[in-house]
Write a protein that holds these residues in place. Structure first.
Motif, PDB file in Angstrom:
ATOM      1  N   ILE A  14       0.817  -1.227   0.000  1.00 50.72           N
ATOM      2  CA  ILE A  14       0.000   0.000   0.000  1.00 50.72           C
ATOM      3  C   ILE A  14       0.846   1.271   0.000  1.00 50.72           C
ATOM      4  N   LYS A  18       0.137   3.622  -6.889  1.00 49.56           N
ATOM      5  CA  LYS A  18      -1.245   3.239  -7.186  1.00 49.56           C
ATOM      6  C   LYS A  18      -1.648   2.190  -6.169  1.00 49.56           C
ATOM      7  N   ARG A  19      -2.824   2.382  -5.602  1.00 51.70           N
ATOM      8  CA  ARG A  19      -3.325   1.436  -4.599  1.00 51.70           C
ATOM      9  C   ARG A  19      -4.850   1.544  -4.546  1.00 51.70           C
ATOM     10  N   PRO A  20      -5.497   0.558  -3.954  1.00 53.33           N
ATOM     11  CA  PRO A  20      -6.966   0.576  -3.872  1.00 53.33           C
ATOM     12  C   PRO A  20      -7.474   1.755  -3.040  1.00 53.33           C
ATOM     13  N   ASP A  21      -8.681   2.183  -3.351  1.00 53.11           N
ATOM     14  CA  ASP A  21      -9.323   3.242  -2.572  1.00 53.11           C
ATOM     15  C   ASP A  21      -9.725   2.736  -1.191  1.00 53.11           C
ATOM     16  N   LYS A  22     -10.098   1.456  -1.113  1.00 55.58           N
ATOM     17  CA  LYS A  22     -10.547   0.865   0.149  1.00 55.58           C
ATOM     18  C   LYS A  22      -9.794  -0.435   0.384  1.00 55.58           C
ATOM     19  N   LYS A  56     -12.284  -4.580  -8.698  1.00 53.09           N
ATOM     20  CA  LYS A  56     -12.453  -3.313  -9.405  1.00 53.09           C
ATOM     21  C   LYS A  56     -13.898  -3.271  -9.891  1.00 53.09           C
ATOM     22  N   ASN A  57     -14.586  -2.206  -9.523  1.00 52.40           N
ATOM     23  CA  ASN A  57     -15.998  -2.061  -9.883  1.00 52.40           C
ATOM     24  C   ASN A  57     -16.802  -3.293  -9.473  1.00 52.40           C
ATOM     25  N   PHE A  85      -1.960  -3.651  -8.433  1.00 53.45           N
ATOM     26  CA  PHE A  85      -2.415  -2.268  -8.215  1.00 53.45           C
ATOM     27  C   PHE A  85      -2.106  -1.410  -9.447  1.00 53.45           C
ATOM     28  N   CYS A  89      -5.619  -0.336 -10.591  1.00 52.03           N
ATOM     29  CA  CYS A  89      -6.036   0.827  -9.782  1.00 52.03           C
ATOM     30  C   CYS A  89      -5.773   2.139 -10.518  1.00 52.03           C
TER      31      CYS A  89
END
Length: 89
Positions: A14, A18-22, A56-57, A85, A89
């Motif tokens: 993390i 680039k990394r996930p929003d949640k 993703k989505n 990611f 992401c």
């Protein structure tokens, strides 16, 4: 414990640009209802503890099973996550 390197790998990953929003965790043996629901989202992969999934989505786009975690250093697992990611992401 195979998770011994999974947790540090997640912390390393993390820090990627680039990394996930949640980020969410569920622990088998602690919250059975949450784990069962998470496992439904991770089909067709069989239950695997530990494991890591990237969505993703609302769709599963990357999955790391126990055999990809067990016996591998945290840095290697983190590289796998960071590559996912960067792609998704």
């Amino acid at each position: 414990c195979a998770a011994a390197n999974a947790r540090p790998a997640a912390r390393i990953a993390i820090t990627n640009d680039k990394r996930p929003d949640k980020i969410t965790t569920v622990f088998a043996g602690v919250d059975a209802e949450a784990v069962n629901q998470a496992r439904k989202y991770m089909l067709p992969y069989p239950p695997s503890s530990p494991s890591m999934a990237l969505f993703k989505n609302g769709k599963l786009v990357h999955f790391i099973e126990r055999h990809h975690i067990e016996g591998r250093p945290a840095e290697m697992i983190a590289e796998n996550l960071a590559a996912a990611f960067n792609e998704f992401c």
